[in-house]
Design an enzyme around this catalytic site. Structure first.
Site, short mmCIF file in Angstrom:
data_model
loop_
_atom_site.label_atom_id
_atom_site.label_comp_id
_atom_site.label_asym_id
_atom_site.label_seq_id
_atom_site.Cartn_x
_atom_site.Cartn_y
_atom_site.Cartn_z
N LYS A 1 41.94 -4.10 -38.04
CA LYS A 1 41.27 -3.73 -36.79
C LYS A 1 40.57 -2.39 -37.01
O LYS A 1 41.01 -1.59 -37.85
CB LYS A 1 42.33 -3.57 -35.68
CG LYS A 1 41.80 -3.69 -34.28
CD LYS A 1 41.85 -5.10 -33.75
CE LYS A 1 41.26 -5.18 -32.37
NZ LYS A 1 41.26 -6.52 -31.83
N GLY B 1 42.54 -8.24 -14.09
CA GLY B 1 41.29 -8.08 -14.85
C GLY B 1 40.34 -9.21 -14.51
O GLY B 1 39.53 -9.63 -15.35
N GLY C 1 36.72 -9.53 -15.53
CA GLY C 1 36.42 -9.42 -16.96
C GLY C 1 35.84 -10.69 -17.54
O GLY C 1 35.71 -11.73 -16.88
N VAL D 1 36.86 -12.66 -20.42
CA VAL D 1 37.76 -13.80 -20.68
C VAL D 1 38.26 -14.36 -19.35
O VAL D 1 38.29 -15.57 -19.13
CB VAL D 1 38.97 -13.36 -21.54
CG1 VAL D 1 39.93 -14.53 -21.74
CG2 VAL D 1 38.52 -12.83 -22.89
#
Ligand code: NAD
Length: 354
Positions: free
Chosen positions: A80, A176, A179, A181
Site C-alpha cells: 500500500k 458513508g 460514498g 462503494v
C-alpha cells in the site's frame, strides 16, 4: 530531488519513505509480503497529522492487502502507499514524483487508486512507472466491483443468519451512504427488494441518494444504533469497537470499509453479542479481484465477476471454521488466509532446499 530511505519494520519485506520537497511529496510505501506474488495495493492520499500516523495506517493497510489477496485466491502480495497531503493540493508534479517512488520498487509493488486518488491521478503516475493498475480503458473504477463483492458477501451472510439470502423485508443501515462503494451497494440492495437507511457527513448528497432509492437518512452518530438486519460500515475504519458494539441493534455486519474492527478483541465482542461479522478484507475484495485482472494479463470483466463469486464460498467456509472452532469470524478469516500463506512459504522453502 526524490530522496528514498528505508524504514526497517519487523515482519514487513520493505517499507520506504519518499520525500521530494520541490514537488511536495512526502509518502510511505509498505510492501508487507510478496510470498504469493508481487504486491498490489492502492495509493491513499490523506492529510495525516504526522508521519507516525501515516506509517501506522500504511502498515495496517498493506498487511490487510496480503490477507485480502490470500483469501481471494489471488497470486498477489500485500502493499500500500500513503501520501501525506491535503487533497485540495493535488497536482501533476506530486503524482509524477510518486510515480518515480513506486518505480523504485522495480515491480515488487504495483499501485492503484484509493481514498482521494482517482483514475486521472493514476494516468499521471503511469507516466513515470508501468507498475500502476486501474487505468482508464482497463479495469477502471473499482467501486462498483467492490460493491458487487459486498453484495455477494451480504447474501452469504443473510443465508447464514436467516437461512435465506432473500433481501425482501430486510433493512441495511449504511454508514458513508453518500460514498462511492455505498452508492452501488445500496442500489443492489434496493433492486433486490431490501430497504436502506443511509448516513453520511455529506448531508445534501446523502439525502439526494436516499430520495432516489426510497431510503431514509439518519445522523452519522446514530447509524450503528439503528434497529436493522445488517449494519454496513462503508466510510472509515474502526467503527466496530468497545463503545459501539454494545449499542448495535443488528444481526450481522457486512460492509466495505477497511479495518472495521478497532482492535482484534472487537471480533470476540461481536461474537459474544451473537452478531455475525463478515470480515472486511474478505467481503471488500471485489475491487482488488477486478484490478488484478489487468496485472500481467489482458482485462476481462466477465472473468473478474466470476472470480467474485468466490467471496460467497470463502465466507461460508470462514463461518464454518468460526462455528467449529468456537472463534470469532475475524480470527477464522485470519486462519483461512494464513493457511494459504503458510503453504506458499513452505513451497518456497522446499524449492530453495531442493
Ligand atoms: P468514498 O470516499 O467515496 O466514501 C466514503 C464516504 O464516507 C464519503 O461519502 C464520506 O463523506 C463518508 N464519511 C466519512 N466520514 C464519515 C463519518 N464519520 N460518518 C459517516 N460518513 C462518513 O470512499 P469509497 O471508495 O466508497 O470507500 C469506502 C470505504 O470502503 C473506505 O473505507 C475504503 O477504504 C473501503 N474500500 C473501498 C474500495 C473501493 O473500491 N473504493 C475497496 C475496498 C475497500
Amino acid at each position: 530531488m526524490l530522496q528514498i530511505t528505508e524504514i526497517p519494520v519487523p515482519g514487513y519485506e520493505s517499507v520506504r519513505r519518499g520525500i521530494d520537497k520541490d514537488r511536495g511529496l512526502h509518502a510511505i510505501i509498505a510492501v508487507h509480503s510478496t510470498i504469493l506474488g508481487p504486491a498490489l495495493g492502492g495509493m491513499r492520499l490523506w492529510p495525516y497529522r504526522s508521519e507516525e500516523e501515516a506509517l501506522y495506517d500504511v502498515l495496517r493497510l498493506s498487511k490487510g492487502m496480503t490477507y485480502k489477496a490470500a483469501c481471494a485466491g489471488l497470486n498477489l502480495g500485500g502493499g500500500k502507499s500513503v501520501v501525506i497531503a491535503d487533497p485540495a493540493h493535488k497536482c501533476k508534479e506530486l503524482f509524477q514524483a510518486v510515480g518515480e517512488f513506486v518505480d523504485s520498487f522495480g515491480g515488487k509493488y504495483t499501485t492503484a487508486e484509493d481514498v482521494n486518488t482517482n483514475t486521472e491521478d493514476m494516468e499521471i503516475v503511469s507516466s513515470r512507472t508501468r507498475y500502476v493498475a486501474g487505468l482508464k480503458g482497463r479495469s477502471g473504477n473499482p467501486s462498483p466491483y467492490t460493491a458487487h463483492g459486498c453484495f455477494v458477501g451480504l447474501k452469504a451472510t443473510l443465508e447464514e443468519v436467516f437461512g435465506s439470502s432473500d433481501l425482501q423485508g430486510k433493512t441495511v443501515a449504511i454508514e458513508g451512504g453518500a460514498g462511492s462503494v455505498a452508492g452501488y451497494y445500496a442500489e443492489l440492495i434496493v433492486q433486490a427488494g431490501g430497504k436502506v437507511i443511509l448516513a453520511d457527513i455529506k448531508d445534501k448528497e446523502v439525502r439526494a441518494r436516499a430520495h432516489k432509492l426510497g431510503g431514509s437518512v439518519v445522523p452519522p452518530s446514530e447509524v450503528f444504533k439503528q434497529a436493522c438486519d445488517v449494519y454496513a460500515p462503508c466510510a472509515l475504519g474502526g467503527t466496530l469497537n468497545a463503545e459501539t458494539i454494545p449499542q448495535l441493534r443488528c444481526k450481522a455486519v457486512t460492509g466495505a470499509a477497511n479495518n472495521q474492527l478497532r482492535e482484534p478483541a472487537d471480533g470476540e465482542r461481536l461474537r459474544a453479542r451473537g452478531i455475525l461479522y463478515a470480515p472486511d478484507y474478505v467481503v471488500n475484495a471485489g475491487g482488488l479481484i477486478n484490478v488484478s485482472g489487468e496485472v500481467g494479463q489482458s482485462y476481462d470483466e466477465k472473468r473478474s465477476l466470476a472470480m467474485m463469486d468466490k467471496i460467497y464460498v470463502n465466507l461460508k467456509e470462514i463461518y464454518a471454521i468460526a462455528k467449529k472452532d468456537g472463534i470469532p469470524t475475524s480470527a477464522a478469516a485470519d486462519r483461512f488466509a494464513e493457511r494459504r500463506l503458510d503453504a506458499a512459504r513452505a513451497a518456497v522453502k522446499a524449492k530453495a532446499s531442493a
